[in-house]
Design a protein around this motif. Structure first.
Motif, PDB file in Angstrom:
ATOM      1  N   CYS A  74       0.833  -1.208   0.000  1.00  0.00           N
ATOM      2  CA  CYS A  74       0.000   0.000   0.000  1.00  0.00           C
ATOM      3  C   CYS A  74       0.865   1.254   0.000  1.00  0.00           C
ATOM      4  O   CYS A  74       0.621   2.192  -0.767  1.00  0.00           O
ATOM      5  N   GLY A  75       1.882   1.272   0.842  1.00  0.00           N
ATOM      6  CA  GLY A  75       2.775   2.421   0.882  1.00  0.00           C
ATOM      7  C   GLY A  75       3.539   2.605  -0.419  1.00  0.00           C
ATOM      8  O   GLY A  75       3.690   3.729  -0.916  1.00  0.00           O
ATOM      9  N   GLY A  76       4.017   1.503  -0.998  1.00  0.00           N
ATOM     10  CA  GLY A  76       4.741   1.585  -2.266  1.00  0.00           C
ATOM     11  C   GLY A  76       3.858   2.077  -3.395  1.00  0.00           C
ATOM     12  O   GLY A  76       4.270   2.915  -4.207  1.00  0.00           O
ATOM     13  N   ALA A  77       2.635   1.561  -3.464  1.00  0.00           N
ATOM     14  CA  ALA A  77       1.711   1.997  -4.513  1.00  0.00           C
ATOM     15  C   ALA A  77       1.330   3.464  -4.332  1.00  0.00           C
ATOM     16  O   ALA A  77       1.191   4.200  -5.315  1.00  0.00           O
ATOM     17  N   SER A  78       1.194   3.901  -3.093  1.00  0.00           N
ATOM     18  CA  SER A  78       0.898   5.313  -2.836  1.00  0.00           C
ATOM     19  C   SER A  78       2.052   6.198  -3.291  1.00  0.00           C
ATOM     20  O   SER A  78       1.846   7.253  -3.903  1.00  0.00           O
ATOM     21  N   LEU A  79       3.271   5.753  -2.997  1.00  0.00           N
ATOM     22  CA  LEU A  79       4.447   6.513  -3.419  1.00  0.00           C
ATOM     23  C   LEU A  79       4.540   6.578  -4.946  1.00  0.00           C
ATOM     24  O   LEU A  79       4.815   7.642  -5.510  1.00  0.00           O
ATOM     25  N   VAL A  80       4.269   5.459  -5.612  1.00  0.00           N
ATOM     26  CA  VAL A  80       4.276   5.445  -7.080  1.00  0.00           C
ATOM     27  C   VAL A  80       3.232   6.417  -7.619  1.00  0.00           C
ATOM     28  O   VAL A  80       3.499   7.175  -8.561  1.00  0.00           O
ATOM     29  N   ALA A  81       2.040   6.414  -7.030  1.00  0.00           N
ATOM     30  CA  ALA A  81       0.984   7.313  -7.495  1.00  0.00           C
ATOM     31  C   ALA A  81       1.394   8.777  -7.336  1.00  0.00           C
ATOM     32  O   ALA A  81       1.174   9.590  -8.244  1.00  0.00           O
ATOM     33  N   VAL A  82       2.000   9.116  -6.216  1.00  0.00           N
ATOM     34  CA  VAL A  82       2.430  10.503  -5.989  1.00  0.00           C
ATOM     35  C   VAL A  82       3.507  10.899  -6.998  1.00  0.00           C
ATOM     36  O   VAL A  82       3.463  12.000  -7.574  1.00  0.00           O
ATOM     37  N   VAL A  83       4.455  10.016  -7.235  1.00  0.00           N
ATOM     38  CA  VAL A  83       5.527  10.317  -8.194  1.00  0.00           C
ATOM     39  C   VAL A  83       4.960  10.474  -9.600  1.00  0.00           C
ATOM     40  O   VAL A  83       5.327  11.403 -10.335  1.00  0.00           O
ATOM     41  N   VAL A  84       4.057   9.586  -9.994  1.00  0.00           N
ATOM     42  CA  VAL A  84       3.473   9.669 -11.336  1.00  0.00           C
ATOM     43  C   VAL A  84       2.690  10.965 -11.505  1.00  0.00           C
ATOM     44  O   VAL A  84       2.778  11.628 -12.550  1.00  0.00           O
ATOM     45  N   VAL A  85       1.927  11.344 -10.504  1.00  0.00           N
ATOM     46  CA  VAL A  85       1.183  12.610 -10.579  1.00  0.00           C
ATOM     47  C   VAL A  85       2.154  13.777 -10.701  1.00  0.00           C
ATOM     48  O   VAL A  85       1.933  14.697 -11.510  1.00  0.00           O
ATOM     49  N   GLY A  86       3.241  13.748  -9.942  1.00  0.00           N
ATOM     50  CA  GLY A  86       4.233  14.805 -10.045  1.00  0.00           C
ATOM     51  C   GLY A  86       4.852  14.887 -11.441  1.00  0.00           C
ATOM     52  O   GLY A  86       5.010  15.976 -11.999  1.00  0.00           O
ATOM     53  N   VAL A  87       5.161  13.737 -12.015  1.00  0.00           N
ATOM     54  CA  VAL A  87       5.728  13.708 -13.378  1.00  0.00           C
ATOM     55  C   VAL A  87       4.705  14.219 -14.376  1.00  0.00           C
ATOM     56  O   VAL A  87       5.042  15.014 -15.292  1.00  0.00           O
ATOM     57  N   LEU A  88       3.465  13.786 -14.253  1.00  0.00           N
ATOM     58  CA  LEU A  88       2.427  14.247 -15.183  1.00  0.00           C
ATOM     59  C   LEU A  88       2.195  15.752 -15.072  1.00  0.00           C
ATOM     60  O   LEU A  88       1.940  16.422 -16.072  1.00  0.00           O
ATOM     61  N   ILE A  89       2.296  16.292 -13.878  1.00  0.00           N
ATOM     62  CA  ILE A  89       2.151  17.738 -13.709  1.00  0.00           C
ATOM     63  C   ILE A  89       3.299  18.459 -14.400  1.00  0.00           C
ATOM     64  O   ILE A  89       3.089  19.470 -15.084  1.00  0.00           O
ATOM     65  N   CYS A  90       4.504  17.942 -14.211  1.00  0.00           N
ATOM     66  CA  CYS A  90       5.669  18.585 -14.838  1.00  0.00           C
ATOM     67  C   CYS A  90       5.619  18.492 -16.358  1.00  0.00           C
ATOM     68  O   CYS A  90       5.985  19.434 -17.054  1.00  0.00           O
ATOM     69  N   VAL A  91       5.168  17.360 -16.862  1.00  0.00           N
ATOM     70  CA  VAL A  91       5.122  17.147 -18.308  1.00  0.00           C
ATOM     71  C   VAL A  91       3.981  17.933 -18.928  1.00  0.00           C
ATOM     72  O   VAL A  91       4.138  18.528 -20.004  1.00  0.00           O
ATOM     73  N   GLY A  92       2.843  17.900 -18.270  1.00  0.00           N
ATOM     74  CA  GLY A  92       1.650  18.486 -18.862  1.00  0.00           C
ATOM     75  C   GLY A  92       1.508  19.917 -18.527  1.00  0.00           C
ATOM     76  O   GLY A  92       0.989  20.763 -19.134  1.00  0.00           O
TER      77      GLY A  92
END
Length: 92
Positions: A74-92
């Protein structure tokens, strides 16, 4: 190429967001089971035999291991989700 990368990131985000509640539910259920087993053992201080004590201890350990793994997932998946959202914000 740019669209494919974004699509993969969105797909990874979806998977992570599906894994988080499932693993959270498993972790909470396993923690409740461990607590229940510990309370039932404490309420019966004189069990029928040593086999019963060993069996309850083994079941408690298995549930505790499952809970630990589920919390880590659960913690790992949450961390992945936060990182992906951060990358998508930076890209988009």
């Amino acid at each position: 190429m740019f669209g494919t990368g974004v699509a993969l990131m969105v797909g990874l985000l979806v998977v992570a967001l599906l894994v988080v509640p499932v693993s959270l539910g498993v972790a909470a259920r396993a923690d409740a089971k461990v607590r229940n087993l510990a309370e039932s053992r404490a309420s019966h201080p004189n069990p029928v035999g040593a086999v019963a004590v060993a069996e309850v201890d083994e079941r408690c350990d298995r549930w505790r291991q499952l809970a630990t793994r589920a919390w880590l997932i659960c913690g790992g998946a949450s961390l992945v989700a936060v990182v992906v959202v951060g990358v998508l914000i930076c890209v988009g």
